[in-house]
Design an enzyme around this catalytic site. Structure first.
Site, mmCIF file in Angstrom:
data_model
loop_
_atom_site.group_PDB
_atom_site.id
_atom_site.type_symbol
_atom_site.label_atom_id
_atom_site.label_comp_id
_atom_site.label_asym_id
_atom_site.label_seq_id
_atom_site.Cartn_x
_atom_site.Cartn_y
_atom_site.Cartn_z
ATOM 1 N N HIS A 16 71.536 18.153 68.702
ATOM 2 C CA HIS A 16 70.624 19.124 68.089
ATOM 3 C C HIS A 16 69.789 19.876 69.122
ATOM 4 O O HIS A 16 69.842 21.106 69.215
ATOM 5 C CB HIS A 16 69.700 18.417 67.097
ATOM 6 N N CYS A 49 72.873 13.142 60.363
ATOM 7 C CA CYS A 49 72.206 12.918 59.083
ATOM 8 C C CYS A 49 73.180 13.089 57.914
ATOM 9 O O CYS A 49 72.861 12.729 56.780
ATOM 10 C CB CYS A 49 71.018 13.863 58.921
#
Length: 454
Positions: A10, A42
């Site tokens: 990320h 996630c």
């Protein structure tokens, strides 16, 4: 300007893309030890549960996309040493074992985190898995298809989402955690109790307040999890105990928290010149307490990675800190939280009060309406909002983003009572439930004041 980036999930992807766009003449080299980049971990539970059919949707970049920006991406390359004074690094090609040196003008550390793996007897048994990256998710799916009994260790977000996914796939599931409550870092008991009941109602076994001491197996495969209170038969174990930052490369070269999280200033700069850090590898400034904290979240990572690029050459945009805002959906319940829980605030030694409301989110004269449960935690002396939690069958989680802004701006619970929110019967009541919480928290009596002289 020669920029080296270590790690590309990320924070790394955000830093790389923005650096390439802001400084088209920069020479950007990325070192990534995995065979993929930008995986949204996630989404693992959604992938395991079959909600996400095509896992490629969980990737939002690729070496090819970065190459279009002029970025050189070295996949399956592990950086094994960094010298921040000499501005050099040493890397190893994991495909052939070849090692080589490189230099940089600016170094971006986005090495992320790795699951905590306890040193317990039986850890080497087959069938004990981690849940972090794409390869892990594929292994979990493959192995879960072959078994019926699955044990998840760790009742944080990932653990709770996984047990739900396994149960929906028809598995017999046990959830173990050393704490007495699930999701205890994120929610107070008023919220975790009904979620725990929901999990039980769906046939999930909760083994809370139990610490895993060892694993037992037969023919090299795990068959039992031994805890402080007993044992649980199993055919597969998923460890979701937590994460620790991957920062060994800079140990002793930059300031860190005791757990190894890199400390950065408001411009994502470490204590070493021209070395920046972002994401799960570093600490964040936690606004509710005003302290540095380790809160690994994808939202923190992408913001920090973007800020690295913006501040790479000069200090331009400061980091605003974070409230650790997060959300989760468990069966029919939509849940979100921001800032400190009441329990966490008291654990910090803060004098706090809280207000709890249970109401219908829109007028009862409407054809349908759902109950909403909201709790707001605030500092007793200043009445500053410190945190909030919400749960409803209706998706009202965006309201927690509003509270996050309130905490960011140091607003009081009294101000929350009178914030201007629109009213429309399709969506809410004349007093929005956020207003209602603030109104309920208002002092019950007011100190008498001397009459003004005319």
């Amino acid at each position: 300007m020669k920029v080296a980036v270590i790690g590309c999930t990320h924070a790394g992807t955000a830093a790389i893309v923005n650096t390439a766009q802001l400084y088209p003449d920069a020479e950007i080299t990325v070192y990534e030890r995995n065979d993929n980049i930008s995986f949204l971990s996630c989404g693992i539970a959604l992938y395991v549960g079959g909600v996400v059919k095509d896992p490629q949707g969980l990737f939002y970049s690729s070496p090819e996309k970065l190459a279009e920006l002029g970025v050189k991406t070295n996949m399956r390359h592990e950086v094994i040493a960094v010298d921040t004074k000499a501005k050099t690094l040493r890397a190893r090609n994991l495909a052939n074992g070849q090692e080589f040196d490189d230099t940089y003008d600016k170094l971006i550390m986005t090495t992320g985190s790795w699951p905590i793996v306890p040193k317990l007897e039986g850890m080497d048994l087959d069938g004990i898995l981690l849940s972090k990256n794409y390869n892990h998710s594929n292994t979990i799916i493959e192995r879960a298809q072959q078994v019926n009994r699955i044990t998840v260790v760790g009742a944080g977000y990932i653990g709770v989402e996984l047990v739900e996914a396994f149960q929906m796939n028809g598995k017999q599931v046990t959830l173990i955690d050393g704490e007495e409550r699930i999701l205890s870092k994120y929610l107070d008991e008023e919220f975790t109790a009904p979620i725990e009941q929901s999990l039980k109602d769906h046939g999930i076994t909760l083994a809370l307040g139990e610490k895993v001491s060892s694993f037992v197996g037969e023919n090299g495969k795990v068959t039992k999890v031994i805890t402080s209170k007993g044992e649980h038969e199993t055919e597969l174990v998923i460890l979701c105990i937590g994460f620790r930052p991957n920062t060994e490369l800079l140990k002793g070269q930059v300031e860190m928290l005791p757990n190894g999280a890199i400390v950065v200033n408001n411009y994502m700069e470490t204590s070493a010149p021209d070395v920046f850090a972002a994401g799960d590898s570093c600490a964040i400034h936690y606004n509710p307490t005003g302290k540095n904290a380790y809160i690994p979240l994808a939202t923190n990572a992408v913001r920090m990675g973007t800020l690295v690029a913006r501040n790479l050459v000069a200090q331009t945009i400061p980091y605003m800190g974070t409230q650790g805002t997060s959300g989760i959906k468990i069966y029919e319940d939509n849940i979100a939280g921001t800032g400190l829980t009441e329990e966490a605030a008291k654990g910090e030694g803060m004098e706090v009060d809280s207000v709890m409301i249970t109401d219908n989110y829109r007028p009862e004269f409407m054809p349908t309406f759902e109950q909403v449960q909201l709790k707001v935690v605030f500092e007793r002396a200043t009445r500053r909002i410190l945190g909030a939690q919400i749960m409803s069958k209706m998706d009202l989680t965006q309201s927690i983003n509003t509270i996050s802004v309130c905490i960011q701006n140091k607003m009081t619970v009294d101000q929350l009572a009178f914030i201007d929110f629109f009213f429309q019967p399709h969506y809410n009541k004349p007093w929005n439930f956020l207003n209602t919480a603030g109104l309920q928290a208002l002092p019950k009596t007011l100190a008498a004041k001397e009459p003004a002289l005319v």
